[in-house]
Design a protein around this motif. Structure first.
Motif, mmCIF file in Angstrom:
data_model
loop_
_atom_site.group_PDB
_atom_site.id
_atom_site.type_symbol
_atom_site.label_atom_id
_atom_site.label_comp_id
_atom_site.label_asym_id
_atom_site.label_seq_id
_atom_site.Cartn_x
_atom_site.Cartn_y
_atom_site.Cartn_z
ATOM 1 N N ASP A 82 0.831 -1.207 0.000
ATOM 2 C CA ASP A 82 0.000 0.000 0.000
ATOM 3 C C ASP A 82 0.867 1.260 0.000
ATOM 4 O O ASP A 82 0.498 2.265 -0.614
ATOM 5 C CB ASP A 82 -0.949 0.000 1.204
ATOM 6 N N THR A 143 -4.839 8.830 2.008
ATOM 7 C CA THR A 143 -4.990 9.223 3.413
ATOM 8 C C THR A 143 -3.648 9.158 4.137
ATOM 9 O O THR A 143 -3.554 9.543 5.296
ATOM 10 C CB THR A 143 -5.940 8.244 4.145
ATOM 11 N N ASN A 145 -2.371 6.321 4.888
ATOM 12 C CA ASN A 145 -2.424 5.067 5.651
ATOM 13 C C ASN A 145 -2.734 3.894 4.742
ATOM 14 O O ASN A 145 -3.545 4.020 3.815
ATOM 15 C CB ASN A 145 -3.533 5.129 6.705
ATOM 16 N N THR A 150 -7.912 5.688 -2.528
ATOM 17 C CA THR A 150 -7.946 7.123 -2.814
ATOM 18 C C THR A 150 -9.393 7.644 -2.856
ATOM 19 O O THR A 150 -9.592 8.846 -2.736
ATOM 20 C CB THR A 150 -7.218 7.444 -4.124
HETATM 21 N N1 UDP Z 1 -3.538 3.597 -0.985
HETATM 22 C C1 UDP Z 1 -3.395 3.432 0.388
HETATM 23 N N2 UDP Z 1 -3.993 4.332 1.219
HETATM 24 C C2 UDP Z 1 -4.724 5.382 0.780
HETATM 25 C C3 UDP Z 1 -4.889 5.536 -0.605
HETATM 26 C C4 UDP Z 1 -4.301 4.638 -1.477
HETATM 27 O O1 UDP Z 1 -2.751 2.490 0.821
HETATM 28 O O2 UDP Z 1 -5.222 6.171 1.597
HETATM 29 C C5 UDP Z 1 -2.838 2.695 -1.911
HETATM 30 C C6 UDP Z 1 -3.545 1.370 -2.127
HETATM 31 O O3 UDP Z 1 -2.559 0.365 -2.236
HETATM 32 C C7 UDP Z 1 -4.209 1.566 -3.482
HETATM 33 C C8 UDP Z 1 -3.228 2.443 -4.208
HETATM 34 O O4 UDP Z 1 -2.719 3.308 -3.195
HETATM 35 O O5 UDP Z 1 -4.388 0.358 -4.162
HETATM 36 C C9 UDP Z 1 -3.770 3.239 -5.353
HETATM 37 O O6 UDP Z 1 -4.971 3.875 -5.001
HETATM 38 P P1 UDP Z 1 -6.401 3.434 -5.616
HETATM 39 O O7 UDP Z 1 -6.444 1.962 -5.779
HETATM 40 O O8 UDP Z 1 -7.437 4.080 -4.777
HETATM 41 O O9 UDP Z 1 -6.318 4.141 -7.034
HETATM 42 P P2 UDP Z 1 -7.429 4.232 -8.211
HETATM 43 O O10 UDP Z 1 -8.222 2.959 -8.203
HETATM 44 O O11 UDP Z 1 -8.308 5.411 -7.904
HETATM 45 O O12 UDP Z 1 -6.600 4.444 -9.426
#
Ligand code: UDP
Length: 245
Positions: A82, A143, A145, A150
């Motif tokens: 993450d 965040t 964390n 997102t």
């Molecule tokens: N992530 C995280 N904490 C957060 C936001 C994002 O650990 O507060 C990490 C998580 O591994 C996630 C990655 O960042 O898979 C990418 O974000 P997300 O999957 O939300 O991206 P999107 O699907 O919007 O492209």
């Protein structure tokens, strides 16, 4: 307009957080950042800012580069994976900053994971001040964390920034009863309740993001990223979207 009256062209949402998924930045590519696509989003944002005077902040996902769940599936520790996902969102934020600044839109990137030589750390009151001065604030690193997404980061920042709405730009122009690309009879909703989205598992955003928006009473506006001028129209209460409130 049907009754012959003039459109008032009034800004419906004065301060807005726009959430884009990382995948939106891929454009026609299968991975990573497609700068022409970032530039076309930047142009949409620039014209919306100029024509409406909205105060805008952005949250961009990281799924075009790395998702924590993928890393965990490949044997990494989830929290570590993450962290990589959050770093991916910083790269996307810097790419959008570059695209916006190329066309003269002032921006600041603030990261939930401090990296002071690259961008500002997240400071709530400073972010609000930037927006009041007409700068677009791009919030990076979600965040800050693990085990969050997102979407939740976007909901959190929208609440902290006292936004009047969270805009979710998607591939289609609202929330449908089924995937309109697969099912021609899918119906688009103009309005939905938070509870309905959660109970019917409509998957607009993560449940935690939707429930935070419900608790803080901030509408989620789902609209298409691919219709030129859509951002501006929806800000002015026109165009096509689904409003979850
Ligand atoms: N992530 C995280 N904490 C957060 C936001 C994002 O650990 O507060 C990490 C998580 O591994 C996630 C990655 O960042 O898979 C990418 O974000 P997300 O999957 O939300 O991206 P999107 O699907 O919007 O492209």
């Amino acid at each position: 307009m049907p009754d012959g009256s003039e459109s008032s062209d009034e800004l419906v949402y004065k301060r807005v957080l726009l959430k884009l998924s990382g995948e939106a930045l891929m454009g026609p590519s299968e991975f990573g950042i497609h700068m022409p696509t970032c530039l076309s989003f930047a142009e949409e944002i620039a014209s919306a800012l100029k024509n409406t005077g909205v105060e805008l902040c952005l949250v961009i996902g990281g799924g075009n580069i790395f998702r924590g769940l993928q890393g965990a599936a490949n044997g990494m520790e989830r929290a570590q994976a993450d962290s990589m996902g959050m770093l991916a969102t910083v790269m996307n934020a810097l790419a959008m900053q570059s695209a916006l600044e190329q066309i003269g839109v002032p921006t600041r990137v603030q990261s939930a994971i401090p990296m002071n030589t690259v961008c500002e750390p997240y400071i709530r009151r400073r972010a609000i001040r930037h927006m009041e001065k007409g700068r677009v604030v791009i919030f990076a690193a979600g965040t800050g964390n693990p085990y969050f997404t997102t979407d939740t980061g976007a909901a959190l920042r929208a609440a902290e920034m006292n936004c009047h709405a969270m805009f979710k730009g998607t591939q289609v122009d609202g929330v449908y009863s089924a995937d309109p690309k697969l099912d021609a009879s899918a119906e688009r909703y103009d309005q939905l309740g938070y509870q309905e989205v959660l109970a019917r598992d409509l998957r607009v955003m993560d449940a935690s993001a939707v429930s935070l928006m419900r608790d803080t009473n901030i509408p989620i506006v789902v609209f298409s990223l691919h219709n030129k001028g859509a951002l501006q129209e929806v800000l002015l209460g026109k165009g096509t979207s689904t409003v979850i409130s």
